[in-house]
Design an enzyme around this catalytic site. Structure first.
Site: not given
Ligand code: NAD
Ligand code: DAU
Length: 332
Positions: A121, A148
């Site tokens: 990401t 995360y």
């Protein structure tokens, strides 16, 4: 004919990738998925059984992973705990899956000398100011903000270390925010679409000024396939489609396309540590591998996505009440 192991292939982006592989290659696909709250076997159930099989299991299960990796030509690793809000309330599953799960997979790929592609990401780079003229590139230093994104950053670093220390034949891609079919209703765009379907006003965190760089899941899939086919081992490629929008603009667009007044939303309490802006410079991917996005019209993409959620209520309805109950507890 290649045998491809797709971890997390019953989740949002993984299932879109499996559909893409079936439509655009002759690969045989095995999906390894734990079927957590975020995995739904129905997302791939319409695909031909002679092309796609589903194994229910944990990527941190070394014996299971070893057997599946041994039979595969390529591993494409999507499985993760993926939602920032959940990571703020219960970080532990993020360490187990994103760190230990990735470690388990790369150990098996090292042992069997299997080509490995790691999905990551843009959040590993932290965030940008709204007026920063720079965007993220492959050279931007890692600076993750949430549990995360820090576990995703950790997993990227593991893959890089396994390339350098053990010669793992791996590539990494870091993509921006995806939208499209099969996305869980906890995420921003499907949450607001399904709220409007239910006659509930969309919920905007804070002022709604935060910017995300939206890309259609299909364009993410075509980029990943290009990297598997032509990417250089050991390299990282950023994936983005020049889709920057602030959250307020996105909610207004959804409301307009759903026949509501564009100001019919509520502001709710902000996410702690909320990243302000993400923006991707995908020059390397475009120039080196000749990749281009095909979904350049965000309005049309949102319209298609609204139609998909309207037409597929049986897919998302079972998750909706529990998801909203969780948000209500958090005041969101
Ligand atoms: P998702 O939450 O929709 O799907 C994750 C899938 O992984 C689910 O099917 C779940 O059951 C499975 N899973 C979770 N833990 C597992 C485990 N221990 N073993 C096996 N399977 C497990 O996530 P997503 O949005 O599709 O994201 C997929 C990947 O893409 C993630 O690695 C994420 O970091 C990355 N990514 C997502 C975005 C985005 O916008 N959603 C953008 C860039 C990168
Ligand atoms: O940038 C890539 C990342 O995009 C991926 O790595 C993550 O897995 C994926 O979940 C996504 O992270 P975000 O935190 O950006 O996505 P989310 O859909 O949770 O939120 C998008 C933006 O919308 C964010 O600024 C928070 C805001 N938001 C979210 C929800 C659920 C709201 O304003 N209201 C909401 O109800």
């Amino acid at each position: 004919m290649q045998k491809i192991l797709v971890t997390g292939g019953a989740g949002f982006i993984g299932s879109n990738f499996v559909h893409y592989l079936v439509a655009n290659t002759d690969a045989n696909v095995t999906v390894l998925d734990k079927l957590t709250y975020a995995g739904n076997p129905e997302s791939i159930s319409t695909l031909p059984e002679d092309r796609v099989s589903l194994v229910k299991g944990d990527i941190a299960d070394a014996a299971l992973v070893d057997g599946l990796v041994a039979e595969s030509d390529v591993v494409v690793h999507y499985a993760a705990e993926s939602h920032n809000d959940n990571s703020l309330h219960d970080p532990r599953p993020f360490l187990d899956t994103n760190i230990i799960g990735t470690y388990t997979l790369i150990e098996a790929a090292r042992k069997h000398d299997t080509r490995f592609h790691h999905i990551s990401t843009d959040e590993v780079y932290g965030d940008l100011e709204l007026d920063d003229p720079e965007r993220f590139t492959e050279q931007t230093p890692y600076n993750p903000s949430s549990p995360y994104s820090s576990t995703k950053a950790g997993s990227d670093l593991l893959v890089r270390a396994w390339v350098r220390s053990f010669g793992l034949r791996a590539t990494i891609s870091n993509c921006s925010n995806n939208y499209g079919p099969y996305q869980h209703v906890e995420k921003f765009i499907p949450r607001q679409i399904t709220n409007v379907i239910d006659g509930v006003r969309p919920k905007l965190y804070g002022k709604g000024e935060n910017v995300r760089d939206w890309i259609h899941a299909n364009d993410h899939s075509s980029a990943v396939l290009a990297i598997i086919d032509k990417g250089r081992i050991g390299e990282t490629y950023l994936i983005g489609a020049d889709g920057e929008k602030n959250n307020k603009e996105v909610v207004e667009l959804i409301l307009e396309h759903m026949g509501q007044s564009s100001d019919a939303y509520d502001h709710v309490i902000d996410r702690p540590g909320h990243d302000l802006r993400y923006a991707i410079d995908s020059t390397k991917l475009r120039e080196e591998l000749g990749w281009q996005p095909s979904f350049s019209n965000f309005h049309a993409g949102i319209e298609d996505t609204i139609k998909w959620y309207r037409d597929n209520e049986s897919w998302w309805r079972p998750q909706k009440a529990a998801t909203e109950a969780r948000y209500k507890e958090q005041g969101q």
